[in-house]
Enzyme design. Structure first.
Site, short mmCIF file in Angstrom:
data_model
loop_
_atom_site.label_atom_id
_atom_site.label_comp_id
_atom_site.label_asym_id
_atom_site.label_seq_id
_atom_site.Cartn_x
_atom_site.Cartn_y
_atom_site.Cartn_z
N MET A 90 -54.86 -84.23 10.80
CA MET A 90 -54.73 -84.84 9.75
C MET A 90 -54.57 -84.37 8.32
SD MET A 90 -55.11 -87.33 11.66
CE MET A 90 -55.17 -88.65 11.15
N HIS A 109 -47.93 -89.75 17.24
CA HIS A 109 -47.98 -90.79 16.73
C HIS A 109 -48.52 -92.09 17.29
CE1 HIS A 109 -48.21 -92.67 12.51
NE2 HIS A 109 -47.64 -93.94 12.51
N GLU A 142 -39.94 -82.83 7.17
CA GLU A 142 -40.05 -83.00 5.77
C GLU A 142 -40.73 -83.84 5.27
OE1 GLU A 142 -38.22 -80.18 2.55
OE2 GLU A 142 -37.91 -78.34 4.51
N ASP A 145 -44.10 -88.24 9.64
CA ASP A 145 -43.75 -89.32 10.36
C ASP A 145 -42.54 -89.34 10.98
OD1 ASP A 145 -46.53 -88.64 11.06
OD2 ASP A 145 -46.98 -91.16 10.18
#
Length: 177
Positions: A90, A109, A142, A145
């Protein structure tokens, strides 16, 4: 043999699914070289110990992102990790971290990316009224998600679903993915 580095922050159910698949040969030519958590109270630490691994805790609280990332990368490099797997990790990785493992960091995800990035993906799905949700395994770049998609698993949103029942069914598919 490819060395996997697992990063986790929570209960570690995705890590456990990876470990079971490594042990069974479903992920051939892989071994878990190191498990790292940024939280000493993460359930995944106990799971790692139960599986005979020695998890590392590298606390992130009170540290600058890149300082923490440098500690984690040093541990991954010490264990000669080829592929980093984010299993309920997280924390947002710094661009510096991502550059240390280009196209070698995988994340899972709980949405069909590019829809609903970030936190509370199931809540976002309900707010939008989607009829199909799911999960995505993707390479990390970078951007949050974002990155090349490896696999997606679709999960229908049932009429009596709430965010918790949907999250549980998506988690089942995360373990498969």
């Amino acid at each position: 043999m490819k060395n996997l580095g697992i990063l986790l922050s929570g209960r570690g159910s995705n890590f456990e699914a990876i470990a079971k698949n490594v042990a069974s040969g479903a992920i051939p030519g892989a071994r878990i070289a190191v498990v790292i958590s940024n939280r000493a109270d993460a359930g995944g630490i106990d799971t790692a110990k139960r599986l005979g691994l020695e998890p590392q805790v590298i606390p992130s609280k009170g540290k600058q992102r890149e300082d923490h990332d440098r500690e984690v990368v040093a541990e991954l490099q010490q264990h000669k990790v080829d592929l980093v797997c984010l299993a309920g990790y997280m924390r947002l990785l710094s661009p510096w971290f991502v550059r240390q493992f280009p196209q070698r960091i995988l994340n899972i995800h709980p949405s069909l990316l590019p829809a609903f990035p970030g936190l509370e993906a199931q809540e976002q799905a309900f707010a939008y009224g989607v009829k199909i949700s799911g999960c995505t395994v993707h390479f990390v770049d970078e951007e949050l998600d974002h990155g090349a998609i490896v696999v997606q698993k679709a999960v229908p949103v049932l009429p009596d679903d709430d965010e918790h029942t949907l999250a549980a069914r998506i988690l089942e598919q995360e373990h498969i993915a």
